[in-house]
Scaffold this active site. Structure first.
Site, PDB file in Angstrom:
ATOM      1  N   ARG A 239       0.856  -1.183   0.000  1.00 39.60           N
ATOM      2  CA  ARG A 239       0.000   0.000   0.000  1.00 39.60           C
ATOM      3  C   ARG A 239       0.892   1.232   0.000  1.00 39.60           C
ATOM      4  O   ARG A 239       1.934   1.261   0.656  1.00 39.60           O
ATOM      5  CB  ARG A 239      -0.935   0.014   1.221  1.00 39.60           C
ATOM      6  CG  ARG A 239      -2.106  -0.960   1.128  1.00 39.60           C
ATOM      7  CD  ARG A 239      -3.090  -0.550   0.058  1.00 39.60           C
ATOM      8  NE  ARG A 239      -4.262  -1.411   0.005  1.00 39.60           N
ATOM      9  CZ  ARG A 239      -4.389  -2.462  -0.793  1.00 39.60           C
ATOM     10  NH1 ARG A 239      -3.389  -2.803  -1.600  1.00 39.60           N
ATOM     11  NH2 ARG A 239      -5.506  -3.166  -0.790  1.00 39.60           N
ATOM     12  N   GLU A 268      -3.743   7.588  -5.320  1.00 39.15           N
ATOM     13  CA  GLU A 268      -3.878   6.835  -6.562  1.00 39.15           C
ATOM     14  C   GLU A 268      -5.109   7.353  -7.292  1.00 39.15           C
ATOM     15  O   GLU A 268      -6.192   7.364  -6.722  1.00 39.15           O
ATOM     16  CB  GLU A 268      -4.033   5.335  -6.266  1.00 39.15           C
ATOM     17  CG  GLU A 268      -2.781   4.723  -5.673  1.00 39.15           C
ATOM     18  CD  GLU A 268      -2.891   3.215  -5.460  1.00 39.15           C
ATOM     19  OE1 GLU A 268      -3.960   2.631  -5.785  1.00 39.15           O
ATOM     20  OE2 GLU A 268      -1.924   2.620  -4.975  1.00 39.15           O
ATOM     21  N   HIS A 287      -0.942   0.380 -10.005  1.00 43.58           N
ATOM     22  CA  HIS A 287      -1.582  -0.598  -9.123  1.00 43.58           C
ATOM     23  C   HIS A 287      -2.195  -1.755  -9.918  1.00 43.58           C
ATOM     24  O   HIS A 287      -3.406  -1.979  -9.916  1.00 43.58           O
ATOM     25  CB  HIS A 287      -2.662   0.068  -8.255  1.00 43.58           C
ATOM     26  CG  HIS A 287      -2.955  -0.704  -6.999  1.00 43.58           C
ATOM     27  ND1 HIS A 287      -3.418  -0.119  -5.855  1.00 43.58           N
ATOM     28  CD2 HIS A 287      -2.847  -2.026  -6.712  1.00 43.58           C
ATOM     29  CE1 HIS A 287      -3.597  -1.034  -4.918  1.00 43.58           C
ATOM     30  NE2 HIS A 287      -3.257  -2.207  -5.426  1.00 43.58           N
TER      31      HIS A 287
END
Length: 322
Positions: A239, A268, A287
């Site tokens: 993360r 993000e 991601h």
């Protein structure tokens, strides 16, 4: 069993829900995240919610849902987007999707590590822009895994899967750290449990795979990077908030560490003018750790089955114990 699904998930998962007896599905039918207002309206009066890691499920959402909401199923292994304390207080059950994305995330982690340490994006750019003129002895040189020490922060399912894939590259030694020793996980790799700063000092490659908790938030900071070798490579596929990105930028820009590879950032998506994106020695991906067709399909089916089991009062395939 009225449920709200916050995104257009793979068809296999939607099929599980649509074919379930008595299940009425309201879908935010888009590839893009559901707007906040639409989320609050969509969840109202529903018994079940199937969400993604980009959906912030907090007290406001729970209040909008009302007392009928009994189950939340997230199509993710992480759950830091869920307000667990509020969810627990309301007696809502939570399903998630661990295990099924382990292999895909481990593969991506290795790919990201190799891209960073062997400067692959930089090399591709040189081919495209005419920088490739002739063979040069030290041009585009990076760092290899053979005879190296790899430190893994969080030797859980994904951490072990990464170590398993890196071992055949000739890694000399594995180190790991976390909340405590896990000898049953470490035995396969002969990995030594060490404190965080010792791992930073001794590792040629640092791979972060731990969960985001109050204890791990901002853990990889200025002090951490100062302990790392100047030739070391840092990789994060856990993360974004585990890393202090300003400190990482300084470490990379000042040559304190050699390179970094990130599949997760804060926020993000990362703004296109973020300083990290200006660095040649930082590889950033959007991601995509679990982004294989098979994995995303399996995640969708598991999330759907978790939701249905919870609505029926049955044991979930994967329930988060609150």
């Amino acid at each position: 069993m009225a449920v709200f699904v916050t995104r257009r998930i793979p068809t296999e998962g939607l099929r599980v829900l649509s074919q379930a007896s008595g299940c009425r599905v309201q879908l935010w039918d888009s590839e893009e995240p559901v707007p906040r207002a639409e989320l609050l309206a969509g969840v109202a009066g529903k018994r079940g919610l199937l969400c993604l890691l980009s959906d912030r499920i907090d007290r406001e959402v729970l209040d909008a849902a009302g007392p009928d909401l009994k189950v939340i199923s997230t199509m993710s292994v992480g759950f830091d987007h869920l307000s667990l304390e509020d969810i627990k207080q309301r007696g809502i059950r939570v399903g998630y999707t661990p295990d099924v994305l382990t292999d895909a995330t481990a593969e991506l982690s290795v790919a990201l590590l190799l891209s960073a340490c062997r400067r692959l994006p930089e090399a591709v750019e040189q081919v495209k822009n005419g920088g490739w003129t002739t063979w040069k002895p030290l041009w585009m040189c990076g760092y290899g895994l053979s005879d190296s020490t790899v430190g893994i922060i969080g030797l859980g399912r994904i951490g072990q899967a990464i170590a398993r894939r890196l071992k055949p590259f000739g890694v000399k030694k594995f180190l790991y750290t976390g909340s405590g020793p896990r000898p049953e996980n470490a035995a396969e790799f002969g990995a030594d449990f060490v404190p965080l700063m010792k791992l930073a000092e001794e590792s040629d490659f640092v791979v972060v795979t731990c969960a985001l908790t109050p204890a791990t938030q901002g853990m990889c900071n200025k002090d951490f990077f100062a302990r790392m070798k100047k030739t070391s490579v840092f990789v994060n596929t856990s993360r974004g908030a585990v890393v202090n990105q300003e400190d990482l930028y300084e470490a990379l820009a000042n040559g304190q560490i050699a390179a970094a590879g990130l599949d997760v950032t804060t926020p993000e998506p990362l703004p296109t003018d973020h300083p990290l994106l200006s660095l040649k020695n930082c590889v950033i991906l959007p991601h995509i750790g679990s982004a294989t067709y098979a994995t995303r399909s399996t995640m969708a089916v598991l999330a759907a089955n978790n939701l249905l089991a919870g609505l029926r009062g049955e044991p979930m395939p994967h329930e988060l114990q609150l």
